[in-house]
Design an enzyme around this catalytic site. Structure first.
Site, PDB file in Angstrom:
ATOM      1  N   GLU A 160      36.277  74.528 -17.980  1.00 48.16           N
ATOM      2  CA  GLU A 160      35.685  74.754 -16.660  1.00 48.16           C
ATOM      3  C   GLU A 160      36.559  74.103 -15.591  1.00 48.16           C
ATOM      4  O   GLU A 160      36.811  72.905 -15.645  1.00 48.16           O
ATOM      5  CB  GLU A 160      34.271  74.187 -16.628  1.00 48.16           C
ATOM      6  CG  GLU A 160      33.323  75.021 -17.499  1.00 48.16           C
ATOM      7  CD  GLU A 160      32.139  74.235 -18.012  1.00 48.16           C
ATOM      8  OE1 GLU A 160      31.844  73.165 -17.479  1.00 48.16           O
ATOM      9  OE2 GLU A 160      31.513  74.721 -18.992  1.00 48.16           O
TER      10      GLU A 160
ATOM     11  N   ASP B 261      28.933  64.519 -23.335  1.00 51.82           N
ATOM     12  CA  ASP B 261      27.479  64.694 -23.317  1.00 51.82           C
ATOM     13  C   ASP B 261      27.071  66.169 -23.390  1.00 51.82           C
ATOM     14  O   ASP B 261      25.930  66.470 -23.727  1.00 51.82           O
ATOM     15  CB  ASP B 261      26.904  64.120 -22.015  1.00 51.82           C
ATOM     16  CG  ASP B 261      27.439  62.746 -21.685  1.00 51.82           C
ATOM     17  OD1 ASP B 261      26.662  61.809 -21.649  1.00 51.82           O
ATOM     18  OD2 ASP B 261      28.667  62.602 -21.461  1.00 51.82           O
ATOM     19  N   PHE B 262      27.988  67.070 -23.040  1.00 55.36           N
ATOM     20  CA  PHE B 262      27.628  68.493 -23.044  1.00 55.36           C
ATOM     21  C   PHE B 262      27.754  69.110 -24.434  1.00 55.36           C
ATOM     22  O   PHE B 262      27.535  70.306 -24.622  1.00 55.36           O
ATOM     23  CB  PHE B 262      28.498  69.279 -22.062  1.00 55.36           C
ATOM     24  CG  PHE B 262      28.530  68.750 -20.657  1.00 55.36           C
ATOM     25  CD1 PHE B 262      27.536  67.905 -20.182  1.00 55.36           C
ATOM     26  CD2 PHE B 262      29.555  69.103 -19.789  1.00 55.36           C
ATOM     27  CE1 PHE B 262      27.568  67.402 -18.879  1.00 55.36           C
ATOM     28  CE2 PHE B 262      29.596  68.614 -18.490  1.00 55.36           C
ATOM     29  CZ  PHE B 262      28.604  67.764 -18.034  1.00 55.36           C
TER      30      PHE B 262
ATOM     31  N   HIS C  60      25.742  61.785 -18.573  1.00 54.82           N
ATOM     32  CA  HIS C  60      27.182  61.896 -18.293  1.00 54.82           C
ATOM     33  C   HIS C  60      27.936  60.621 -18.658  1.00 54.82           C
ATOM     34  O   HIS C  60      28.999  60.361 -18.102  1.00 54.82           O
ATOM     35  CB  HIS C  60      27.425  62.187 -16.808  1.00 54.82           C
ATOM     36  CG  HIS C  60      27.126  63.575 -16.366  1.00 54.82           C
ATOM     37  ND1 HIS C  60      25.864  64.056 -16.207  1.00 54.82           N
ATOM     38  CD2 HIS C  60      27.952  64.610 -16.037  1.00 54.82           C
ATOM     39  CE1 HIS C  60      25.908  65.312 -15.789  1.00 54.82           C
ATOM     40  NE2 HIS C  60      27.161  65.672 -15.679  1.00 54.82           N
TER      41      HIS C  60
ATOM     42  N   PHE D 177      32.390  66.789 -20.130  1.00 58.31           N
ATOM     43  CA  PHE D 177      31.784  65.530 -20.551  1.00 58.31           C
ATOM     44  C   PHE D 177      31.316  65.705 -21.997  1.00 58.31           C
ATOM     45  O   PHE D 177      30.727  66.723 -22.335  1.00 58.31           O
ATOM     46  CB  PHE D 177      30.577  65.184 -19.671  1.00 58.31           C
ATOM     47  CG  PHE D 177      30.935  64.721 -18.279  1.00 58.31           C
ATOM     48  CD1 PHE D 177      30.870  63.379 -17.931  1.00 58.31           C
ATOM     49  CD2 PHE D 177      31.343  65.626 -17.317  1.00 58.31           C
ATOM     50  CE1 PHE D 177      31.199  62.958 -16.652  1.00 58.31           C
ATOM     51  CE2 PHE D 177      31.674  65.211 -16.030  1.00 58.31           C
ATOM     52  CZ  PHE D 177      31.611  63.865 -15.700  1.00 58.31           C
TER      53      PHE D 177
ATOM     54  N   GLU E 187      29.760  76.871 -22.594  1.00 54.53           N
ATOM     55  CA  GLU E 187      30.511  76.063 -23.550  1.00 54.53           C
ATOM     56  C   GLU E 187      30.526  76.661 -24.945  1.00 54.53           C
ATOM     57  O   GLU E 187      31.554  76.591 -25.637  1.00 54.53           O
ATOM     58  CB  GLU E 187      29.974  74.633 -23.595  1.00 54.53           C
ATOM     59  CG  GLU E 187      30.371  73.771 -22.404  1.00 54.53           C
ATOM     60  CD  GLU E 187      29.469  73.907 -21.192  1.00 54.53           C
ATOM     61  OE1 GLU E 187      28.534  74.737 -21.249  1.00 54.53           O
ATOM     62  OE2 GLU E 187      29.683  73.197 -20.202  1.00 54.53           O
TER      63      GLU E 187
HETATM   64  C1  LIG Z   1      26.394  72.043 -19.747  1.00 59.14           C
HETATM   65  C2  LIG Z   1      27.163  71.582 -18.568  1.00 59.14           C
HETATM   66  N1  LIG Z   1      28.397  72.065 -18.363  1.00 59.14           N
HETATM   67  C3  LIG Z   1      29.120  71.667 -17.317  1.00 59.14           C
HETATM   68  C4  LIG Z   1      28.620  70.759 -16.429  1.00 59.14           C
HETATM   69  C5  LIG Z   1      29.462  70.252 -15.250  1.00 59.14           C
HETATM   70  N2  LIG Z   1      28.983  70.828 -14.003  1.00 59.14           N
HETATM   71  C6  LIG Z   1      28.086  70.204 -13.236  1.00 59.14           C
HETATM   72  S1  LIG Z   1      27.616  71.123 -11.923  1.00 59.14           S
HETATM   73  C7  LIG Z   1      28.642  72.380 -12.385  1.00 59.14           C
HETATM   74  C8  LIG Z   1      28.703  73.619 -11.571  1.00 59.14           C
HETATM   75  C9  LIG Z   1      27.351  74.257 -11.482  1.00 59.14           C
HETATM   76  O1  LIG Z   1      27.440  75.418 -10.714  1.00 59.14           O
HETATM   77  P1  LIG Z   1      26.141  76.191 -10.270  1.00 59.14           P
HETATM   78  O2  LIG Z   1      25.263  76.410 -11.446  1.00 59.14           O
HETATM   79  O3  LIG Z   1      26.565  77.387  -9.528  1.00 59.14           O
HETATM   80  O4  LIG Z   1      25.383  75.176  -9.323  1.00 59.14           O
HETATM   81  P2  LIG Z   1      25.843  74.607  -7.907  1.00 59.14           P
HETATM   82  O5  LIG Z   1      26.641  73.374  -8.176  1.00 59.14           O
HETATM   83  O6  LIG Z   1      26.629  75.648  -7.226  1.00 59.14           O
HETATM   84  O7  LIG Z   1      24.580  74.292  -7.211  1.00 59.14           O
HETATM   85  C10 LIG Z   1      29.325  72.070 -13.541  1.00 59.14           C
HETATM   86  C11 LIG Z   1      30.315  72.926 -14.207  1.00 59.14           C
HETATM   87  C12 LIG Z   1      27.330  70.272 -16.671  1.00 59.14           C
HETATM   88  N3  LIG Z   1      26.780  69.348 -15.894  1.00 59.14           N
HETATM   89  N4  LIG Z   1      26.618  70.701 -17.736  1.00 59.14           N
END
Ligand SMILES: Cc1ncc(C[n+]2csc(CCOP(=O)(O)OP(=O)(O)O)c2C)c(N)n1
Ligand SMILES: Cc1ncc(C[n+]2csc(CCOP(=O)(O)OP(=O)(O)O)c2C)c(N)n1
Ligand SMILES: [Mg+2]
Ligand SMILES: [Mg+2]
Lengths: 330, 337, 337, 330
Positions: free
Chosen positions: B30, B95-96, B139, B93, B70
Site C-alpha cells: 500500500e 498488526d494487520f 499499530h 504494520f 492484504e
Molecule cells: C488492514 C489495514 N490496512 C492498512 C491500514 C493502513 N491505513 C490506515 S488508513 C488507510 C487508508 C484508508 O483509506 P480510506 O478507507 O479511503 O479512508 P480515508 O483515510 O480516506 O478516510 C490505510 C491504508 C490499516 N490501518 N489497516
C-alpha cells in the site's frame, strides 16, 4: 419508532436544522483545533482529521438514537461527535489523559462510547463492517427497531471484510446501512485507481442491496438518502449501501505532505464546503437566521476552547492503570 | 565501512541493490510508491515510512501500489513467488496480519511440505512492529512469536542498520518465505553500513557484547536497551554478555547455549507480550538443553500481558527499559539457591 | 453422576442448557444447522461434526447458519456481544483463523482495554483443533498458543466430556472473549457427565493423577496420552503426577509450581509445534518461578517443527504418543547433574 | 501465442474433441473409483469428489498450457487432471503413499504440480484467488502471454479473499480468469441463500470486469466462454468472471447423507450429464464415432484400474520423510 420512507427522508426543519448545524460545526472546530494542537507536538501518536466530511457523519447520524449502533474508522472524530460522544472526553483522549473517553488508553483511533452505540473508531481498515452485522443482529432479535451503520472509506471498500459483511447483512436481512465515504484517496492512492468499478455503489448489486450515490458536501442530500436507508432497515427491508462523495481537507494524517493531490481541497473549501452550503441554504430560505448560526459558532468555539484547555490540564494515566481492564475477570 | 546511514536507508539500499542485481525482485504494498491514479506525484510516499522512496522511478513496472486488500496482494506475492518472481511485499504494520494471515501461514508456509518438497516460495514480507510511537493497541504490536510458531516461515528481526541491510539481502535471496520485521521506532537510528552489497547468514546470532556474569538475549530494538543496561551494570561491576539472535527462525541455539554455559545465568528481553513468546521460547530452550549450566532462575523482561496503551505515560511503562533489564540481571546475579 | 455421554454430546448439552437458561445466547456458524435455503432438511447437519444437532428446531431464530465469511460472522458475533447478546460462534476448524484473526485479536480481545474498561464482549468462539484424522496440514493444527499469546482472550482446552460441558457453560457465562478449543479426535470419547448444569472455574488446573517423581503437564488430548504413559511407567516404578491446566489463559500457575515443588521434575506435553508454544510457556514459567525445586532439565514432548503430514504413516509419528512421553519422563528421572 | 477472441472460442474438433472427452472421462472414472475405494475404509482422511462437474474443469483447461497457472479448491481432483497432473501419482497421493504427487504429505486436499502450473488443491475456501493474482502478475511481467485461472465454489464467492482478488486483478489489469463453480451448495447450505445476489456473475460489475453465466453441463458452452476470457486475458484485456452452474453428483464429502438436497442429482445424471451430452452431440454431428469414444472409455478404465492398484501396492512414507522439505534451507 419506525416510519415510512418519506417521513424519514423529509428535510429537517427548525431546531433540527440548528442542531445539525451545531454538530457539523462542532466537528469542524474540533478538527481544526486538533490540527493546531498537533502542530505544537503535544498530541501523542498520529491523528486523521475528518474536516470537510461533516455532512456525511451528521447527515446519517441525525437519523439515529442511542439504541442504534455505528462503527467507525481511523478517521473517527466526526462519527463520534455525530453519535453524541462527549467532546471534552474526546479531546482529553486524544491528548492521552486519564479523563479521556477511554482513560487515555485508546487515543484518536480508538475513541468509543458503547453507551451511545458508538462501537469505536478503528485502526484496522475494514474492521467495522463485520461488527455492525452483529449489532444489527442484536437489534433484529430484540425487535426494538435498532439500526446499525458502518462508516468506511473508499480504501476500505476493497478490504474483504467489508465485502463479506455486506453479503452477510443481506443474507441475514439485517437492519444495516453501509456508508462508503469516498473522499477520493486511501492515503496517497486514488480511489479511481483502487476501486475497479466506476463507483463503490456499483458493488451493492453483487450483494443484493440497493446502492445509491450522494453528494457528500450537501447535508440535505446525505440526510435524504440516509433517511430512506435507515427507514428501510428499521422496517425490516434490509441493508443499503450509500456512497458519499466528498473531500478531506487535511492530509491523510497530520504531517502528510499531500504531493499526490491536485487543488481539490482549495476548490472544495471555496465552492463546496458543507457548512457554507448549509448556511447559505437555510438563511436564503429563511429557515434559520444567520445570527442564530453565528451564536452557534460562538458557542461551539467556546466548547472547543474549553475542551482543549481541560485536556491539557488533565492528568495522564499512571502505573496503576497499566494492567487494569484487560479482562472483566481473570 | 566509515559511512553511516539510517535503518530506513539501509533497508531501502538493500532493496535497490537487489532489484538492480536481479530483475525477478519486485516490491508491492500500500503506497509503496504512493499516488497511484492521483493527479500529483506518482511516487508521493515511498511507503508510509518512506523506506521505498525513489524505487518507483528507477524500476518501472516493478514497484506496485496495491488496494487495501492484504489477503489479495500478500497472496499475490506468494503466488508470484511460485512462478519465478522474488517478491518483497510490505505488510505496513505487523498488526494487520489478522486480515491476511491465512495466505502467510496456511499457503506460503506450507506449500513446500504439503507438496512433497516440490514447491519453492521465495517471498519476503516486510512489516513494521513494535511500540514507542504512541500508535496504540492496533499499530504497536510485536507479533513475531506468532510467525515463529509456524513451521515453514523464517523470521528476521534486525537490530541495527548494518544487520537490516545484510539480513534483507539474505532474505531476498532465500528460497523460503521470510517475515522481515522492522522496528518502527528504529528507522532513524544511524549506524555504519558498507556501501557494497552483502548478505548476513540466517541462524547466526551476534554476540553484541561479551561478558561473564549473565547472558542477556535481546530481540530487535531490545538489543540497544540491553546495551544501556549493560553499561550501567558494568559500572556496578556486573559483566553482561548480550546475544542478539538476529533471526528467530531459524534460531542459533548453539550461541545462546554456549553463552549460558559460560555465564550460568539468563535474562531474555523481548518487547512482546509474555505468553507463548520468544521470551518463553528461549527460556525453555535453556531450561531443557542448558540446565546443567544454570545457576539461577531464568528471568524474562517483557511487556505486560495487556494490549499496548496509547498514552505516552503508559506506553513508556509498557515497553521494557534499561532499568527493568538491569533489575532482572541483578535478581539473577543475586540469586541464592 | 453415573450417566456417560460423549464429548460431542457434552458440548451440545452445554449449549442447549445455556440457551434454555438465557435467551441472549445465540449460536452461529457454517452449517451449524445446515441446509439453509436448501429444498431438504433445514437442520441437515448440526455442524460438520454434528455437535449442534437439534438446536435449530428447539431455538427458532437463535441458531444461525452463515455464508463462508468468517471475518463477517465472527465479527458479527463480537459486535452482537457488545450489544447484549452472548453469541457462541463456531469457527469450524481452528486452522481457518487466518481468514478472520483480525476480528478476534484486534477487535474482541482489545475492546475492553482500548476503550478504558467500558466495553464488555461476552463472545465464545468454539473451534476444532488437533491432528489424528488424516486431515492434513490445513485442517489439523493446534494453534491455541497463538491465542494464548494475545492479551484479552481466554483460551480453554477441555480434555474430557466432563470438562467440556462445565468449561463451555463457564465460557458462555464469562464476560470476556473465550476461544473454546475442541479436539476433533475426541468427539466420540465417552465419560461421566452430570445431567445438571454446572460451570467449571477458569484458571483452575486439574491434577488428573497424583504422583511423586515427575510432573507432567499435558494439554487437551495429550492428557489421555500422558495417562497411558503414566500407567506404563507406574509398572516400572516411576510415579507420575499429571496436571491438566484446562484453561491456558488464565493459567493456573500455582498448581503447576506446587506440583513441581513436590516432584522436582517437569515434562510438558503439547501436541502443537514447539516454537513459542504452550510447551515453552510452561517450561519458562517453571524455569523462572520454580527453578529452586528443579532437579533436572525441563523436557518438552511436542510435534516436530513441521506442518502436519497427511499420510497416516507420518501423522502417527507426528503426534506425541505415550511412548515418547514415557521416554521423556525417563530422561528426566535419569538425569544426573 | 495469443489470438483473437473468435479464434479461441471456436468449438474444438477432431483430436481435440477426443482429448477433451478423454479428460472428462478420466475425471469421472477417477472420482467414481475414489468413491468406491473410500467405502473400503482404506483412504485416509476425507475426500471431496468432482464427479458431475467435469465440463467446467476441462472446458476451461483445454485453453491452457504449462506456462498458464490454475488454483483449485478442496474439490480439486478434476482441476488437477484437467491441468495435466499425473493420474497415478494423484491416486497414490490420495492413498497417502510415498509415490504420490506430494510424497503422501499432502493428500486429496493438497495435490499440486507446480511444473504443470497447478498451484494446488486448497483446504482453505477462498485460498486460491489471491494466489493466481500473483501467477498472473508473473506472466504479465514476463510478457509470455501466460494466463492464470482461479476455480472456486459458490461458497467461496462469499469469502473476502475471493472478492479482494477480483478487485486486485482488475486494478492491476491482470491476465486472470475467475471461474465460480456454482454447484448450488456449500456443504449443506444452498447458494441461493448464501449468495445475496441472484447470480455470482452479478458481482463482476462491482470489480470492473465482465461477468458471464454458463451451463456447466455443457462442455461446449464452458469452452466458448472460457475461450473468450482466456483470449482476452492473453491479449492484455484483463480479467473475467465466469459463473458455471452445475451439480455435484456425490455428497459434499464422502459420508455426507445429503438430507438437505432434493432430487437434483438424479435429474442431472439423467438429463444433463456432461459426458452423455458431449457424446450425443459429437456422435450425432458425426464428428467422432461412438466406437472411438468407447475405446477411450476402455482405455481410461484401464488407466484408473492401474492407478488404484499401483497406489494400493505402493509404500507409505516413513520416519525419514517426517521432517524433510519444510524449508529449502534452514
Ligand atoms: C488492514 C489495514 N490496512 C492498512 C491500514 C493502513 N491505513 C490506515 S488508513 C488507510 C487508508 C484508508 O483509506 P480510506 O478507507 O479511503 O479512508 P480515508 O483515510 O480516506 O478516510 C490505510 C491504508 C490499516 N490501518 N489497516
Ligand atoms: C476458510 C474456510 N472456511 C470453511 C471451510 C470448510 N469448508 C470446506 S468446503 C466448504 C464448502 C465450500 O463450498 P463451495 O465453495 O461452494 O465449494 P463446493 O464444495 O461446493 O465445491 C466449507 C464450508 C474451509 N475449508 N475453509
Ligand atoms: Mg478515502
Ligand atoms: Mg458449492
Amino acid at each position: 419508532m419506525t416510519g415510512t420512507v418519506s417521513e424519514h427522508a423529509a428535510a429537517p426543519a427548525g431546531a433540527d436544522l440548528v442542531a445539525a448545524y451545531r454538530t457539523m460545526r462542532t466537528i469542524r472546530a474540533f478538527e481544526d483545533r486538533v490540527h493546531e494542537e498537533f502542530a505544537t507536538g503535544d498530541i501523542p501518536g498520529f491523528v486523521h482529521l475528518y474536516a470537510g466530511e461533516e455532512a456525511s457523519a451528521v447527515g446519517v447520524c441525525v437519523h439515529l438514537d442511542d439504541r442504534d449502533s455505528i462503527a467507525s474508522t481511523h478517521r473517527g472524530h466526526g462519527h463520534c461527535i455525530a453519535k453524541g460522544v462527549d467532546v471534552k472526553a474526546m479531546m482529553a483522549e486524544i491528548f492521552g489523559r486519564r479523563t479521556g473517553s477511554c482513560n487515555g488508553k485508546g487515543g484518536s483511533m480508538h475513541i468509543a462510547d458503547l453507551s451511545k452505540g458508538m462501537l469505536g473508531a478503528n485502526g484496522i481498515v475494514g474492521g467495522g463492517p463485520p461488527l455492525i452485522c452483529g449489532t444489527a443482529l442484536a437489534g433484529k432479535l430484540a425487535g426494538n427497531g435498532a439500526v446499525s451503520v458502518a462508516f468506511f472509506g473508499d480504501g476500505a471498500s476493497n478490504q474483504g471484510t467489508t465485502l463479506e459483511a455486506m453479503n452477510l447483512a443481506s443474507v441475514w436481512n439485517l437492519p444495516a446501512v453501509f456508508v462508503a465515504e469516498n473522499n477520493g484517496y486511501a492515503e496517497a492512492t486514488a480511489s479511481r485507481w483502487s476501486v475497479a468499478s466506476d463507483n463503490i455503489a456499483d458493488r451493492a448489486a453483487g450483494f443484493g442491496m440497493p446502492g445509491v450515490i450522494v453528494d457528500g458536501f450537501d447535508f440535505f442530500a446525505v440526510h435524504e438518502a440516509a433517511g430512506e436507508a435507515v427507514a428501510r432497515a428499521r422496517d425490516g427491508g434490509g441493508p443499503t449501501l450509500i456512497e458519499v462523495k466528498l473531500t478531506r481537507y487535511y492530509g491523510h494524517f497530520e504531517g502528510d505532505q499531500q504531493t499526490y493531490r491536485g487543488d481539490e481541497v482549495a476548490r472544495a473549501r471555496q465552492g463546496l464546503d458543507c457548512l457554507a452550503r448549509f448556511r447559505a441554504r437555510v438563511t436564503e430560505t429563511g429557515q434559520v437566521s444567520g445570527d442564530r448560526l453565528d451564536v452557534v459558532d460562538a458557542e461551539v468555539a467556546a466548547l472547543i476552547e474549553d475542551a482543549a484547555r481541560a485536556a491539557r490540564a488533565a492528568a495522564k494515566p499512571s502505573e496503576v492503570d497499566l494492567e487494569t481492564d484487560v479482562y472483566v475477570s481473570y | 565501512m566509515a559511512r553511516s546511514i539510517s535503518y530506513r536507508e539501509a533497508i531501502g539500499e538493500a532493496l535497490r541493490q537487489e532489484m538492480r542485481r536481479d530483475e525477478r525482485v519486485v516490491v508491492m504494498g500500500e503506497d509503496i510508491a504512493g499516488g497511484a491514479g492521483a493527479p500529483g506525484a506518482d511516487d508521493a510516499w515511498g511507503g508510509v515510512m518512506g523506506v521505498t522512496s525513489g524505487l518507483f522511478g528507477e524500476f518501472p513496472g516493478r514497484v506496485l501500489d496495491t488496494p487495501i486488500s492484504e489477503s489479495a496482494f500478500i497472496g499475490a506475492a506468494i503466488g508470484a513467488a511460485t512462478r519465478g518472481l522474488r517478491p518483497v511485499a510490505e505488510l505496513m504494520f505487523m498488526d494487520f496480519m489478522g486480515v491476511c494471515f491465512d495466505q502467510i501461514f496456511n499457503q506460503a508456509a506450507k506449500f513446500r511440505y504439503m507438496f512433497g518438497g516440490k514447491a519453492v516460495t521465495p517471498v519476503v514480507i516486510r512489516t513494521m512492529y513494535g511500540a514507542g510511537l504512541r500508535a496504540a493497541a492496533q499499530h504497536s504490536q510485536s507479533l513475531y512469536s506468532i510467525f515463529t510458531h509456524v513451521p515453514g516461515l523464517k523470521v528476521v528481526t534486525p537490530s541495527s542498520p548494518y544487520d537490516a541491510k545484510g539480513l534483507l539481502i539474505a532474505a531476498i535471496r532465500d528460497d523460503d518465505p521470510v517475515i522481515f520485521c522492522e522496528h518502527k521506532a528504529m528507522y532513524d537510528v544511524v549506524g555504519e553500513v558498507p556501501e557494497d552489497s552483502y548478505a548476513l547468514p540466517f541462524g547466526e546470532a551476534d554476540v553484541v557484547r561479551e561478558g561473564s556474569d549473565v547472558t542477556v538475549v535481546a530481540i530487535g530494538r531490545m538489543v540497544s536497551v540491553a546495551g544501556q543496561a549493560a553499561e550501567r551494570l558494568a559500572a556496578e561491576g556486573v559483566s553482561v554478555e548480550i546475544v542478539d539472535p538476529r533471526t528467530l527462525s531459524p534460531l542459533d541455539t548453539e550461541t545462546i547455549l554456549d553463552s549460558v554455559e559460560n555465564t550460568g545465568r539468563l535474562v531474555v528481553v523481548d518487547e512482546a507480550t509474555p505468553r507463548c513468546s520468544m521470551a518463553t521460547d528461549i527460556s525453555a530452550l535453556v531450561a531443557r538443553e542448558g540446565f546443567g549450566s544454570l545457576r539461577a532462575p531464568i528471568e524474562m523482561v517483557t511487556a505486560p500481558h495487556t494490549p499496548v496503551p496509547f498514552s505516552d505515560a503508559l506506553e513508556d511503562l509498557y515497553v521494557p527499559d534499561a532499568q527493568r533489564v538491569a533489575n532482572a540481571v541483578k535478581t539473577t546475579v543475586g540469586y541464592q539457591r
